[in-house]
Design a protein around this motif. Structure first.
Motif, mmCIF file in Angstrom:
data_model
loop_
_atom_site.group_PDB
_atom_site.id
_atom_site.type_symbol
_atom_site.label_atom_id
_atom_site.label_comp_id
_atom_site.label_asym_id
_atom_site.label_seq_id
_atom_site.Cartn_x
_atom_site.Cartn_y
_atom_site.Cartn_z
ATOM 1 N N UNK A 74 0.772 -1.140 0.084
ATOM 2 C CA UNK A 74 -0.023 -0.068 0.122
ATOM 3 C C UNK A 74 0.836 1.266 -0.070
ATOM 4 N N UNK A 75 1.876 1.256 0.753
ATOM 5 C CA UNK A 75 3.023 2.366 0.824
ATOM 6 C C UNK A 75 3.444 2.515 -0.299
ATOM 7 N N UNK A 76 3.890 1.695 -1.226
ATOM 8 C CA UNK A 76 4.611 1.613 -2.556
ATOM 9 C C UNK A 76 3.548 2.281 -3.452
ATOM 10 N N UNK A 77 2.248 1.960 -3.421
ATOM 11 C CA UNK A 77 1.207 2.247 -4.394
ATOM 12 C C UNK A 77 0.822 3.838 -4.132
ATOM 13 N N UNK A 78 0.829 4.137 -2.931
ATOM 14 C CA UNK A 78 0.777 5.732 -2.449
ATOM 15 C C UNK A 78 1.536 6.647 -3.053
ATOM 16 N N UNK A 85 0.141 12.777 1.596
ATOM 17 C CA UNK A 85 -0.738 12.770 2.826
ATOM 18 C C UNK A 85 -1.291 11.499 3.107
ATOM 19 N N UNK A 86 -1.845 10.623 2.350
ATOM 20 C CA UNK A 86 -2.408 9.223 2.686
ATOM 21 C C UNK A 86 -0.968 8.505 3.009
ATOM 22 N N UNK A 87 0.062 8.585 2.446
ATOM 23 C CA UNK A 87 1.168 7.962 2.531
ATOM 24 C C UNK A 87 1.796 8.139 4.132
ATOM 25 N N UNK A 88 1.600 9.283 4.498
ATOM 26 C CA UNK A 88 2.219 9.998 5.761
ATOM 27 C C UNK A 88 1.138 9.292 6.773
ATOM 28 N N UNK A 89 -0.002 9.295 6.404
ATOM 29 C CA UNK A 89 -1.253 8.877 7.476
ATOM 30 C C UNK A 89 -1.047 7.328 7.813
#
Length: 301
Positions: A74-78, A85-89
């Motif tokens: 998920x982190x790679x996708x974001x 912002x979503x990655x940091x979240x």
């Protein structure tokens, strides 16, 4: 640094009041708007200075562990989609605290769940936070209790006045003397009938406890509901040493109850800058429509 560094969050219950939603999903993962309920509890502990959290889980609770773990895909996708912002979240969730897990292999009650944590706790004082209670305040309920603990160095339970007819849903304290928010506890009773309750001061899901509770939990027999009740062990502790109750400041949402869950969802949404405006308009439309229907019905009568 907070005096209390460890916290227990029991999360092994079946969540039967929210079936069928909880048939394959932990009730602790039901979202208040877009945040799982248990994350509010973890954040309260972390913001109060707790560094190590033990979540007591059971069967079908793997989603809790996954939520607080890294999700590299998920982190790679974001990252690829430039959604910073979503990655940091999601990265922040994995970095909240050192979170540990142990299974309560049998559903034997809250007291038994706490007892399962004895090796993790060792000889330190510790906090217990129940996931059914979200309490909103600055400072938080746990921060308020920790400040009081620094003064009394004794076990503390959070309490709140409830309607007399609802005391049979709670552990209830018998106060020795009520003088301000801090109250010495003379006795505790689990789920008393209203006519037999020693007060209407109900224990809410925040506790600061000492390791002396563990041998008492080992001693107590099944109580209300045929379960090992934490209240019964606290009752024994209060007969031997000082135990305090603290009337906290803040608004409490009982999200273990469907109405309380809906109230929390609505009020948390109204507190969100990104949702408050359009959501308030939506609610106003519902109210206007309902009032119109009532007027039509009254005219027909």
């Amino acid at each position: 640094m907070a005096t209390i560094q460890k916290a227990i969050i029991p999360a092994a219950g079946w969540g039967t009041r929210f079936l069928p939603a909880t048939k394959a999903q932990p009730k602790e993962m039901l979202p208040i708007v877009d945040k799982p309920a248990i994350q509010f509890i973890v954040e309260e502990a972390v913001n109060a200075g707790v560094e190590d959290i033990l979540i007591i889980t059971g069967k079908n609770k793997r989603a809790i562990e996954d939520h607080f773990d890294r999700s590299l895909e998920l982190e790679d996708l974001l990252r690829e989609k430039d959604k910073g912002e979503l990655l940091a979240l999601v990265e922040r969730i994995a970095d909240l605290a050192d979170i540990h897990y142990i299974r309560q292999k049998e559903q034997l009650g809250l007291g038994h769940a706490v007892y399962c944590a004895r090796k993790f706790i060792g000889q330190e004082p510790f906090a217990v936070l129940l996931g059914d209670d979200i309490i909103v305040n600055t400072p938080s309920c746990l921060e308020q209790m920790l400040a009081v603990y620094e003064e009394v160095k004794a076990p503390i339970v959070a309490v709140q006045e409830v309607p007399r007819e609802e005391v049979n849903r709670y552990g209830v304290i018998a106060p020795l003397e009520i003088d301000g928010p801090l109250i010495q506890v003379k006795d505790l009773v689990e789920k008393p009938q209203p006519a037999e309750a020693p007060s209407n001061l109900a224990v809410i899901g925040r506790y600061l406890l000492v390791p002396e509770i563990f041998p008492l939990l080992e001693m107590v027999q099944p109580g209300a509901g045929g379960e090992i009740q934490l209240t019964d062990a606290l009752r024994l502790l209060a007969s031997q040493d000082l135990v305090y109750a603290y009337r906290f400041q803040g608004k409490r949402y009982d999200i273990g109850d469907k109405l309380g869950f809906l109230q929390a969802t609505v009020e948390f949404a109204l507190a969100r800058p990104d949702l408050a405006g359009p959501f308030r308009e939506y609610l106003a439309g519902i109210i206007s429509s309902a009032l119109g229907n009532l007027q039509i019905a009254a005219t027909k009568e």
